[in-house]
Design an enzyme around this catalytic site. Structure first.
Site, PDB file in Angstrom:
ATOM      1  N   ASP A   1      12.075  -7.682  -6.133  1.00  0.00           N
ATOM      2  CA  ASP A   1      11.644  -7.580  -4.731  1.00  0.00           C
ATOM      3  C   ASP A   1      10.111  -7.796  -4.536  1.00  0.00           C
ATOM      4  OD1 ASP A   1      12.260  -7.030  -2.041  1.00  0.00           O
ATOM      5  OD2 ASP A   1      10.482  -5.716  -2.235  1.00  0.00           O
TER       6      ASP A   1
ATOM      7  N   ASP B   1      11.960  -0.375   3.853  1.00  0.00           N
ATOM      8  CA  ASP B   1      10.879  -1.158   3.096  1.00  0.00           C
ATOM      9  C   ASP B   1       9.665  -0.440   3.228  1.00  0.00           C
ATOM     10  OD1 ASP B   1       9.529  -3.191   1.774  1.00  0.00           O
ATOM     11  OD2 ASP B   1       9.777  -4.712   3.111  1.00  0.00           O
TER      12      ASP B   1
END
Lengths: 307, 430
Positions: free
Chosen positions: B159, B312
Site C-alpha cells: 500500500d 485509510d
C-alpha cells in the site's frame, strides 16, 4: 476609497468596485511617474518585505521600484527554493515574519496556495506576486490597466490568451479579472496546454490560432517553455512557432490590427516574432511602466490605510 | 474515552440488535459474563448483575471492522503507535483493524507480523497485520506469503506504492492462492499520477494545483481486473475514488472476477472543491474527486459493487501538513470521524438502511480479510458496539485519541455516534 479586500491573493472573487478603485489610483500614480521627481511620501514609515522563493527579474524590480517611489522601507529576500529544505523553511519564515512585525509581505512562491497560507498565519498585508501555477494578480491588474489605457472600457472587448494556459498563473488571473470587468475571453493553445474544465470559467477554447486571431481585439501571448514539471507536452519549439507562434504571415491573413501584449520575458522567435513584439501595435513596454504604477496603487490602497 | 477491565456480569438492556449474520433487527437484552455472551432475550432479570447499562434508543452492532489503517509503529511513533492507533479505533467504535505494512522497517517478514500481535495483545482492539506483497515493498520479489500467513498476516499489500509491474502482480495473484488471502493493490498509474496533488478537473484548474487524473486510477484497476480474471486470484481494490472505477468493478463482478472493493468515509463526504481552501489535510491519495464521483461511490455501495467502508486512517505530525501543498504528506486520520460521517451521509442524507450500512462495517470487510466475527449467540465472545443513530455532535480535537490531528473534519457537524463497546473483558466508553 477603501478596498473590500484586505490582501491581494488572487483576482478570483475580487469585486469590480475594487478593480475600478485600483485602476483609478493606478492612473494617478502613472501621472506621478511622468514627473521629474517620481517619489512621494505616501508609505513613509511602513515596512515591506519582498520574499522571492522563485526567480524573478521583472516583477521583483517592479515592486522594488514601487516601494521606493512610495518611500516605504523595504527589504528583499531571495531564496532559491530548490536549494533549501523548503517545508521547514517556509513555516519558519512565516513565524519569523510574524515575529518581526512588518506591515506587508510581497511574496512569490512556486506552490499554489502559499500566499493564502501566509495570510492565515501572518498579521500583515499579503500581496501575491505569483504562487506557482495559481494566480499572479498584480500582473493581471497591470495587463488590464494597459488594455484600459488603450481602449477605455472592457465591455464587449475580445481578448485572447495564447500559449501554455495549463501552467500559467497569468492566464488564470487575467481570466478572473477580465471576466469581472465585462470583457469576452478566448484561450488558445495546443490541447496539452489546456487545463481541464477551463471552459466552465466562461472562456471560449480553441486550438486553432487563426480562429483566435480573427476573433480578437487584443492578444496576450504567453511565454512557452519546452519542459514543464518533467513533462514534454509539445514536441519542439520549432513546431510550436509554426503552429501557434505570432508571426507576420499569420497576422497578414486577418485584415485588422490586433493589440499585442506579452507578460514577459519574451522568447523571441518562439511564441512571438521580434518584428511583432516591437511593432506599433505592441503595448508590451506600456505593460512594464503600468506595472510600477499599478503596484504603487495596490501598495498604497492596501498598506497606506493601516494605522 | 475510557477503557475499563470488567470480569463480572454485565446486562445491556433494551438495545436494538442489528444482526448482519442473520439479516435481522430486533429488541433484546444481552447478558455478558466474563467476556462472553451468557444470555440473549427480552426482559432479562437485573438480579445479581454487577453492572446494568440502559441501551434503549440505541443500536447494538458487532464491533466495527476497519481493514485499512496506517499505524506508524515501527519507524514513525511520533505520528502513531500501535497502542494509540488501537485506542483511536475504539474511540470510533472499531474493535478490529487491519494495519498496512508501510512501516519502517516494513512488515514483509515473520518477525514483524508477530510483533504487531505481541504489541497489541493487551488491548481490547484486535489488530491484524496486512503484510507486504513484495520484499521491502520494492515491487520486485514476492514475500514469503505462506510463512507470513502462518504468522498471522490477513492480506497482502504494498500500500502506498502501486504495483507498476504487471508481471509481479500476476505472480502475486497466482502465488497467493495457496494462502487464500486477498492481494490489495493501491491502484494509481505512477506516470499518469505524476506530481498530482488533487483531482484533475475544474477545481485543479482554479487552484493551479497539479492534477491527478481519474484515468491514473482507472487504467490500473482495469489492468488489475484483467490479471485477476486471467489468474483466478483474489483482488481487493482499496479506496475506490472514481465513477469509472465503480463501473469497472461492477462489470468485473458481473463476469465472475474474484474482486472486492472498499471506499473511505472522506471520499463519501468531500469533493475536490475542498481543495480550494488549500488545506493540506485534504491532500489524500487517491485524491478527493468530483460530486459526480462521490454520487457514484454511494451508488456503488448501495448496489453492492463496493463491499466495505475502510478509513485509510493515515496519521501525520503537523509539520508535514502545515506546509506548502507540494511538500505536504498524503493522508488524513479517519478512525474517530468515520462513523459520524457514515451515519450523516449514508443514513441521514441517503436513507441507506442501517443493516446495510452495518454490513459494510462488519461482516463484509471481515470476509475480505478472512476474519471470523463473534455472532449474537450464547457462548460467543463479547464484541459489540453500541451506537446512537441520532446523536448530534461536532467533531473536535477532544474526540481524537490518535497521536496525530491531520483531519479536515474538525468543526464538522455529525449525526450518529458510537457510544459504548463491550469487547472480551473490556468495557469502552467511546
Amino acid at each position: 476609497m477603501n478596498l473590500s479586500i484586505k490582501h491581494l491573493i488572487g483576482l478570483e472573487g475580487v469585486p469590480r468596485e475594487d478593480l475600478d478603485i485600483i485602476f483609478d489610483t493606478s492612473f494617478s500614480f502613472r501621472e506621478v511617474l511622468e514627473r521629474p521627481v517620481k517619489k512621494v511620501p505616501t508609505l513613509k514609515g511602513k515596512t515591506i518585505v519582498n520574499l522571492f522563493f522563485e526567480n524573478s527579474t521583472r516583477t521583483k524590480m517592479s515592486f522594488d521600484l514601487a516601494e521606493k517611489r512610495l518611500s516605504a522601507d523595504s527589504i528583499s529576500f531571495a531564496a532559491s527554493s530548490s536549494s533549501l529544505s523548503k517545508g521547514e523553511t517556509f513555516k519558519d519564515t512565516i513565524k519569523n515574519i510574524h515575529a518581526m512585525k512588518i506591515d506587508a509581505v510581497v511574496m512569490r512562491h512556486p506552490t499554489p496556495g502559499s500566499a493564502k497560507l501566509l495570510s492565515q498565519f501572518v498579521d500583515a498585508v499579503i500581496i501575491n506576486a505569483g504562487d506557482g501555477t495559481h494566480e499572479h494578480p498584480t500582473q493581471a491588474i497591470l495587463d488590464m490597466m494597459s488594455i484600459k489605457e488603450k481602449f477605455g472600457d472592457f465591455k464587449g472587448l475580445k481578448v485572447s490568451i495564447i500559449g501554455d494556459i495549463l501552467h500559467s498563473r497569468v492566464a488564470l488571473s487575467n481570466i478572473y479579472g477580465l471576466k469581472t470587468m465585462g470583457a469576452e475571453l478566448m484561450v488558445c493553445g495546443p490541447p496539452t496546454f489546456m487545463p481541464k474544465g477551463i471552459e466552465h470559467l466562461g472562456v471560449r477554447v480553441t486550438h486553432n490560432i487563426m480562429e483566435a486571431l480573427e476573433w480578437s481585439d487584443v492578444i496576450n501571448v504567453l511565454r512557452i517553455q519546452m519542459e514543464r514539471q518533467g513533462k514534454s507536452l509539445i514536441p519542439s519549439l520549432k513546431e510550436y512557432r509554426e503552429v501557434f507562434g505570432i508571426t507576420r504571415e499569420k497576422l497578414e491573413k486577418i485584415h485588422k490590427n490586433l493589440t499585442i501584449m506579452h507578460p514577459g520575458p519574451i522568447n523571441r522567435g518562439v511564441e512571438i516574432d521580434s518584428e511583432i513584439a516591437d511593432s506599433e501595435h505592441s503595448i508590451i513596454l506600456h505593460q512594464v511602466l503600468n506595472g510600477v504604477a499599478s503596484r504603487m496603487a495596490i501598495l498604497y490602497l492596501l498598506v497606506g490605510g493601516l494605522k | 474515552m475510557h477503557i475499563h477491565e470488567f470480569n463480572g456480569k454485565l446486562l445491556l438492556k433494551n438495545g436494538t440488535i442489528l444482526d448482519p449474520f442473520n439479516n435481522q433487527e430486533y429488541k433484546s437484552d444481552i447478558l455478558f459474563e466474563k467476556g462472553v455472551i451468557a444470555e440473549i432475550g427480552e426482559n432479562l432479570s437485573e438480579a445479581g448483575m454487577d453492572k446494568v447499562l440502559d441501551a434503549s434508543k440505541m443500536y447494538v452492532s458487532p464491533g466495527f471492522v476497519d481493514i485499512h489503517v496506517h499505524f506508524r509503529e515501527p519507524g514513525n511513533e511520533i505520528a502513531e503507535t500501535l497502542e494509540s492507533g488501537a485506542k483511536a479505533a475504539l474511540a470510533g467504535g472499531f474493535t478490529k483493524v487491519c494495519t498496512m505494512p508501510n512501516t519502517s522497517p516494513c512488515v514483509d517478514n515473520e518477525a514483524e507480523v508477530l510483533a504487531v500481535y505481541r504489541k497489541t495483545a493487551h488491548l481490547p482492539t484486535d489488530v491484524y497485520p496486512i503484510a507486504a506483497i513484495t520484499q521491502g515493498r520494492e515491487g520486485k520479489v514476492i514475500t514469503e506469503m505462506a510463512i507470513l500467513k502462518r504468522a498471522g498476516a490477513v492480506g497482502f499489500s504494498d500500500d502506498g506504492t502501486p504495483l507498476a509491474n504487471g508481471q509481479i502482480l500476476r505472480n502475486a495473484l497466482e502465488y497467493s492462492q495457496i494462502t487464500g488471502n486477498a492481494i490489495i493493490n493501491h491502484a494509481e498509474d505512477p506516470e499518469l499520477r505524476g506530481n498530482g496533488i488533487m483531482n484533475e478537473g475544474l477545481a485543479s484548474t482554479q487552484t493551479g494545483l497539479p492534477g491527478n487524473p481519474s484515468i491514473a486510477e482507472e487504467t490500473m484497476i482495469n489492468r488489475d481486473i484483467e490479471v485477476a480474471r486471467f489468474t483466478g486470484g483474489r483482488l481487493h481494490v482499496p479506496h475506490v475514488s472514481t465513477a469509472g472505477s465503480v463501473d469497472l468493478i461492477r462489470r468485473a463482478k458481473a463476469t465472475g472476477v474474484h474482486i472486492t472493493a472498499e471506499v473511505t468515509p472522506h471520499h463519501l463526504s468531500l469533493t475536490d472543491e475542498y481543495m480550494k481552501t488549500f488545506d493540506a489535510n485534504g491532500k489524500v491519495a487517491p485524491p478527493l474527486r468530483t460530486e459526480n464521483d462521490r454520487k457514484a461511490l454511494i451508488a456503488g455501495l448501495k448496489d453492492g459493487t463496493i463491499d466495505a467502508i475502510a478509513t485509510d486512517h493515515a496519521p501525520h505530525v503537523i509539520d508535514v501538513k502545515e506546509t506548502t501543498l507540494d511538500l505536504a504528506s498524503f493522508g488524513m486520520i479517519g478512525l474517530e470521524s468515520a462513523f459520524g460521517l457514515i451515519m450523516t451521509k449514508l443514513y441521514h442524507e441517503e436513507q441507506m438502511p442501517l443493516l446495510d450500512i452495518i454490513k459494510k462495517l462488519t461482516i463484509n470487510p471481515a470476509k475480505i480479510m478472512n476474519l471470523t466475527l463473534p455472532e449474537f449467540k450464547v457462548g460467543e465472545k463479547a464484541n459489540v458496539t453500541v451506537f446512537s443513530a441520532d446523536e448530534w455532535w461536532v467533531f473536535s480535537r477532544k474526540n481524537v485519541e490518535s497521536r496525530s490531528h491531520n483531519s479536515p473534519f474538525f468543526g464538522t457537524e455529525m449525526t450518529g455516534k458510537a457510544k459504548l463497546i463491550v469487547k472480551d473483558n473490556f468495557i469502552v466508553n467511546c
